[in-house]
Design a protein around this motif. Structure first.
Motif: not given
Length: 153
Positions: A38, A41-42, A67, A70, A90-92, A121
């Motif tokens: 996480a 990715s962020a 996206g 990620v 995942y949700e971003i 994220i």
């Protein structure tokens, strides 16, 4: 006979304790791995921003490229950790001049600062059960991270 019964009882107790320790170790490692994923990715998604909008004085993230980055990290994570029995999703949430600075609609978001460009994220891993003991049931792990750009960016 009494010694045998006590021995079998202790054997079952210690075998259960060893099983619990093993499962808990795997669960903690998965939590740490998801947190690292996480954070990576962020931070990586925040590096992709729209250069034309930045030249005009606005800071807008390139959500499509972020996206894709990620997605690439998730694929690499699944290959590296060889996680096949569960589902990773995942949700971003991008907060910038284009998308606005509304707080993510997720529970557990703390430390939100309005007006600061950021990428938040949240990863959720769902599996059948992490623990083999019948009285313990944990089916999901959720970890989130937020990467904020400095004010003077």
């Amino acid at each position: 006979m009494k010694v045998f019964i006590v021995f079998i009882g202790l054997l079952v107790l210690f075998a259960s304790a060893m099983s619990y320790q093993s499962d808990l170790g795997r669960y903690i490692v998965l939590q740490n791995d998801l947190k690292a994923l996480a954070e990576e990715s962020a931070a990586g998604a925040a590096l992709y921003f729209d250069e034309l909008a930045y030249a005009e004085g606005e800071l807008c993230f390139n959500q499509e490229e972020g996206g894709q980055y990620v997605d690439y990290l998730v694929i690499q994570f699944m290959k590296e950790k060889s996680i096949d029995d569960g589902k990773l999703s995942y949700e971003i949430c991008f907060q910038d001049d284009l998308a606005g600075y509304s707080e993510p609609a997720w529970e557990g978001v703390s430390g939100y600062k309005a007006g600061i460009p950021s990428v938040t994220i949240r990863f959720t891993y769902v599996a059948d059960d992490f623990f083999r003991l019948p009285f313990l049931e944990v089916r999901s792990v959720t970890r989130m991270a937020c990467y904020e750009l400095p004010q003077s960016f």
